[in-house]
Design a protein around this motif. Structure first.
Motif, PDB file in Angstrom:
ATOM      1  N   ASP A 150      -0.445  26.491  77.715  1.00 55.70           N
ATOM      2  CA  ASP A 150      -1.380  27.421  77.354  1.00 55.70           C
ATOM      3  C   ASP A 150      -2.031  28.150  78.603  1.00 55.70           C
ATOM      4  O   ASP A 150      -3.003  27.540  79.858  1.00 55.70           O
ATOM      5  CB  ASP A 150      -2.620  26.691  76.563  1.00 55.70           C
ATOM      6  CG  ASP A 150      -1.651  26.068  75.535  1.00 55.70           C
ATOM      7  OD1 ASP A 150      -0.411  26.454  74.484  1.00 55.70           O
ATOM      8  OD2 ASP A 150      -2.378  24.902  74.392  1.00 55.70           O
ATOM      9  N   LYS A 155      -5.127  30.642  79.954  1.00 55.33           N
ATOM     10  CA  LYS A 155      -7.324  30.421  79.193  1.00 55.33           C
ATOM     11  C   LYS A 155      -7.485  31.484  79.753  1.00 55.33           C
ATOM     12  O   LYS A 155      -7.021  32.708  80.557  1.00 55.33           O
ATOM     13  CB  LYS A 155      -6.906  29.174  80.363  1.00 55.33           C
ATOM     14  CG  LYS A 155      -7.283  27.645  80.138  1.00 55.33           C
ATOM     15  CD  LYS A 155      -7.877  26.474  80.788  1.00 55.33           C
ATOM     16  CE  LYS A 155      -7.531  25.630  80.652  1.00 55.33           C
ATOM     17  NZ  LYS A 155      -6.302  25.311  80.285  1.00 55.33           N
ATOM     18  N   GLU A 188      -7.706  32.337  69.433  1.00 54.47           N
ATOM     19  CA  GLU A 188      -6.206  31.478  68.189  1.00 54.47           C
ATOM     20  C   GLU A 188      -6.064  32.101  67.638  1.00 54.47           C
ATOM     21  O   GLU A 188      -6.790  33.001  66.779  1.00 54.47           O
ATOM     22  CB  GLU A 188      -7.384  30.526  68.410  1.00 54.47           C
ATOM     23  CG  GLU A 188      -8.247  29.184  69.551  1.00 54.47           C
ATOM     24  CD  GLU A 188      -8.967  28.467  69.532  1.00 54.47           C
ATOM     25  OE1 GLU A 188      -8.957  27.908  67.614  1.00 54.47           O
ATOM     26  OE2 GLU A 188      -9.551  27.736  70.296  1.00 54.47           O
ATOM     27  N   GLU A 198      -5.372  26.548  65.996  1.00 55.66           N
ATOM     28  CA  GLU A 198      -4.328  26.684  67.248  1.00 55.66           C
ATOM     29  C   GLU A 198      -4.962  27.674  68.874  1.00 55.66           C
ATOM     30  O   GLU A 198      -4.676  29.313  67.810  1.00 55.66           O
ATOM     31  CB  GLU A 198      -3.138  26.770  66.788  1.00 55.66           C
ATOM     32  CG  GLU A 198      -3.043  25.763  65.747  1.00 55.66           C
ATOM     33  CD  GLU A 198      -3.137  24.178  65.992  1.00 55.66           C
ATOM     34  OE1 GLU A 198      -2.033  24.059  67.076  1.00 55.66           O
ATOM     35  OE2 GLU A 198      -3.056  23.710  65.518  1.00 55.66           O
ATOM     36  N   PRO A 199      -4.569  27.183  69.520  1.00 55.02           N
ATOM     37  CA  PRO A 199      -4.346  28.256  71.178  1.00 55.02           C
ATOM     38  C   PRO A 199      -3.713  29.136  71.180  1.00 55.02           C
ATOM     39  O   PRO A 199      -2.692  28.917  70.406  1.00 55.02           O
ATOM     40  CB  PRO A 199      -5.088  27.052  72.010  1.00 55.02           C
ATOM     41  CG  PRO A 199      -4.540  25.633  71.614  1.00 55.02           C
ATOM     42  CD  PRO A 199      -4.464  25.818  69.958  1.00 55.02           C
TER      43      PRO A 199
END
Length: 166
Positions: free
Chosen positions: A116, A118, A147, A151-152
């Motif tokens: 994921d 950042k 999000e 959820e990311p």
């Protein structure tokens, strides 16, 4: 046997990039000619998530689609060409390959799956690679790394959102 062939892939890529090609002309040659025109104005990006489903797998895709397309685009490149064609081909399990001392960027290069992304990852890319002012980059980061339903954002989500804004 794969689930799609060269003609289907040419049509899909053309459509994904906003280029119209008649079904009777579904070849890498015609695609390259249309892309060369479009690349005079801008860079183009596409993401193919089922690359391994091509007839002949990922090696078939490279040999029958990617290399002929890249070679023809290189031949068609002129002083007017401003953009680049960037393609991401995803397969569930990347093929095992030996490390190469020198990378041939015209060939498909296996890369590991992304974790994921950042905020800081995207911020660094926008400011360092794109030269964006930190204040502008911070605003954009909030838009693209948000999000969805708790959820990311996946790397694919971030890529799609960046494509909308850039």
């Amino acid at each position: 046997m794969g689930t799609y062939n060269l003609e289907t892939l040419v049509q899909w890529v053309a459509g994904a990039l906003g280029i119209t090609i008649p079904r009777s002309d579904s070849s890498t040659e015609i695609l390259a000619l249309r892309l060369a025109k479009a690349l005079e104005r801008q860079s183009l990006y596409f993401f193919l998530s089922r690359a391994g489903d091509f007839d002949g797998g990922i090696s078939g895709l490279e040999q029958r689609f990617w290399l002929p397309l890249q070679n023809r685009l290189r031949e068609l490149r002129t002083d007017k060409t401003r953009g680049r064609l960037v393609a991401v081909f995803s397969v569930p399990e990347p093929p095992a390959s030996e490390e190469q001392a020198a990378v041939d960027y015209a060939r498909l290069i296996p890369v590991p799956a992304l974790d994921d992304l950042k905020d800081t990852d995207v911020m660094l890319w926008l400011t360092r690679a794109r030269g964006m002012a930190p204040k502008d980059a911070a605003k954009l980061v909030k838009q693209v790394v948000r999000e969805v339903d708790g959820e990311p954002a996946t790397p694919r989500d971030v890529f799609a959102r960046l494509k909308e804004y850039l």
